[in-house]
Design a protein around this motif. Structure first.
Motif, PDB file in Angstrom:
ATOM      1  N   ASN A 109     -38.258  31.962  -3.003  1.00 18.52           N
ATOM      2  CA  ASN A 109     -37.030  31.532  -3.658  1.00 18.52           C
ATOM      3  C   ASN A 109     -35.925  32.523  -3.283  1.00 18.52           C
ATOM      4  O   ASN A 109     -36.155  33.473  -2.512  1.00 18.52           O
ATOM      5  CB  ASN A 109     -37.200  31.456  -5.185  1.00 18.52           C
ATOM      6  CG  ASN A 109     -37.832  32.716  -5.755  1.00 18.52           C
ATOM      7  OD1 ASN A 109     -37.410  33.833  -5.463  1.00 18.52           O
ATOM      8  ND2 ASN A 109     -38.867  32.544  -6.568  1.00 18.52           N
ATOM      9  N   GLU A 110     -34.741  32.332  -3.839  1.00 12.39           N
ATOM     10  CA  GLU A 110     -33.601  33.186  -3.485  1.00 12.39           C
ATOM     11  C   GLU A 110     -33.825  34.633  -3.917  1.00 12.39           C
ATOM     12  O   GLU A 110     -33.510  35.563  -3.170  1.00 12.39           O
ATOM     13  CB  GLU A 110     -32.329  32.646  -4.137  1.00 12.39           C
ATOM     14  CG  GLU A 110     -31.074  33.415  -3.746  1.00 12.39           C
ATOM     15  CD  GLU A 110     -29.810  32.822  -4.346  1.00 12.39           C
ATOM     16  OE1 GLU A 110     -28.741  33.454  -4.209  1.00 12.39           O
ATOM     17  OE2 GLU A 110     -29.884  31.738  -4.957  1.00 12.39           O
ATOM     18  N   LYS A 111     -34.382  34.837  -5.109  1.00  9.95           N
ATOM     19  CA  LYS A 111     -34.625  36.208  -5.575  1.00  9.95           C
ATOM     20  C   LYS A 111     -35.653  36.897  -4.685  1.00  9.95           C
ATOM     21  O   LYS A 111     -35.524  38.088  -4.383  1.00  9.95           O
ATOM     22  CB  LYS A 111     -35.112  36.206  -7.022  1.00  9.95           C
ATOM     23  CG  LYS A 111     -35.358  37.614  -7.552  1.00  9.95           C
ATOM     24  CD  LYS A 111     -35.856  37.640  -8.993  1.00  9.95           C
ATOM     25  CE  LYS A 111     -36.101  39.070  -9.442  1.00  9.95           C
ATOM     26  NZ  LYS A 111     -36.618  39.136 -10.838  1.00  9.95           N
ATOM     27  N   ASP A 112     -36.655  36.154  -4.252  1.00  3.37           N
ATOM     28  CA  ASP A 112     -37.670  36.729  -3.374  1.00  3.37           C
ATOM     29  C   ASP A 112     -37.049  37.172  -2.054  1.00  3.37           C
ATOM     30  O   ASP A 112     -37.371  38.245  -1.537  1.00  3.37           O
ATOM     31  CB  ASP A 112     -38.775  35.701  -3.119  1.00  3.37           C
ATOM     32  CG  ASP A 112     -39.916  36.266  -2.293  1.00  3.37           C
ATOM     33  OD1 ASP A 112     -40.649  37.131  -2.807  1.00  3.37           O
ATOM     34  OD2 ASP A 112     -40.072  35.835  -1.131  1.00  3.37           O
ATOM     35  N   GLN A 113     -36.125  36.386  -1.526  1.00  2.15           N
ATOM     36  CA  GLN A 113     -35.458  36.752  -0.283  1.00  2.15           C
ATOM     37  C   GLN A 113     -34.589  37.996  -0.474  1.00  2.15           C
ATOM     38  O   GLN A 113     -34.602  38.911   0.357  1.00  2.15           O
ATOM     39  CB  GLN A 113     -34.598  35.595   0.222  1.00  2.15           C
ATOM     40  CG  GLN A 113     -33.886  35.913   1.538  1.00  2.15           C
ATOM     41  CD  GLN A 113     -33.141  34.725   2.098  1.00  2.15           C
ATOM     42  OE1 GLN A 113     -33.164  33.626   1.536  1.00  2.15           O
ATOM     43  NE2 GLN A 113     -32.465  34.912   3.219  1.00  2.15           N
TER      44      GLN A 113
END
Length: 300
Positions: A109-113
């Motif tokens: 997800n965006e936070k993981d990226q």
């Protein structure tokens, strides 16, 4: 009778891996994993299906740190059965190569990226600590990495296979990297160093017991973060053997018995094990295909 049993085993193993067949168990498949997780990941999913599951930034950090560190200090790295001698020790070249390979993978997800991108600064420090630890453990001894080892326990239909992180003529070392964790604040994400554990994880010790069983070399396990490292050693052989037999071989035989009783039918096997807890972190990386299989098997 032997031929009949061989045919039963062949029939079962050919249905695993989403019908593509399976030729081994691995410690990571078995140790402390719910049986439902194994059904999803290794019974109804193929290797290609599993590769569609995006690794978390923490997993990518472990791969980046491990791969770079090995190429910087090991004499040999195994690629399957082939042993490659490492001659180029150029840090930036090695780091950039490994990083580019990982960047080809998807993010959860965006936070993981964002966490992955912020983690990169920490990774250089974790590599530095890893190299210090390896030098303390192995000194000037020649080191090889990623060698496959296996054991074929009695009455188990498949061998157990794994790869050793670090190995010399008389020592094996298992590495567990501790990447930073990130919390959301008003300005974005803030990173924090993950503390090194005070005690050894049972799962990690069981994994180490398998490598010891296959090599009979002195085993050590170390945890490393961006500030320091911690070494665990001094294990008793009797304890290691018991851990291997109880937590790996016995669990593998339980999976085998479930496959035999269900006649390698995932629908029947699903009825014999507890349904997956989809709130557990183990299921954070499920693909759409795997979610479809969970619904078919457990209606959840």
């Amino acid at each position: 009778m032997i031929l009949k049993q061989d045919q039963i085993i062949k029939n079962i193993t050919s249905k695993l891996n989403n019908g593509q067949g399976q030729d081994h168990f691995s410690p990571s498949q078995i140790i402390s994993k719910p049986f439902a997780w194994w059904v999803i990941k290794y019974f109804v999913s193929s290797q290609e299906d599993r590769r569609q599951s995006p690794a978390s930034y923490k997993m990518k950090c472990g791969s980046l740190v491990g791969n770079v560190s090995q190429k910087l200090i090991a004499k040999y790295i195994f690629r399957g059965a082939e042993r490659e001698e490492i001659k180029d020790r150029t840090y930036n070249k090695i780091f950039d190569h490994e990083l580019n390979l990982i960047k080809k993978e998807n993010y959860r997800n965006e936070k993981d990226q964002q966490s992955f991108e912020l983690m990169l600064d920490y990774s250089h420090h974790i590599i530095t600590q890893t190299l210090k630890c390896i030098k303390e453990l192995f000194g000037k001894d020649a080191i090889q990495c990623e060698r496959h080892v296996f054991d074929q326990p009695k009455d188990l239909m498949l061998p157990i296979v794994g790869r050793i992180d670090w190995e010399s003529n008389n020592l094996i070392a298992e590495q567990k990297s501790k990447p930073p964790y990130f919390r959301s604040i008003k300005s974005g994400l803030k990173g924090y160093t993950q503390k090194l554990p005070e005690e050894l994880s049972l799962d990690h010790l069981v994994q180490l017991s398998f490598y010891w069983y296959c090599t009979k070399k002195k085993p050590v396990l170390f945890y490393v973060n961006d500030e320091d490292y911690k070494i665990f050693d001094g294990f008793e052989e009797e304890e290691l053997e018991d851990l291997y037999e109880t937590n790996l071989v016995r669990r593998a035989k339980t999976i085998q018995k479930l496959l035999e009783v269900s006649d390698a039918d995932p629908v029947v096997m699903a009825e014999l094990v507890e349904p997956p807890d989809l709130n557990h972190y183990l299921y954070d990386d499920l693909t759409d295909y795997q979610r479809e299989q969970i619904y078919k098997l457990w209606r959840i």
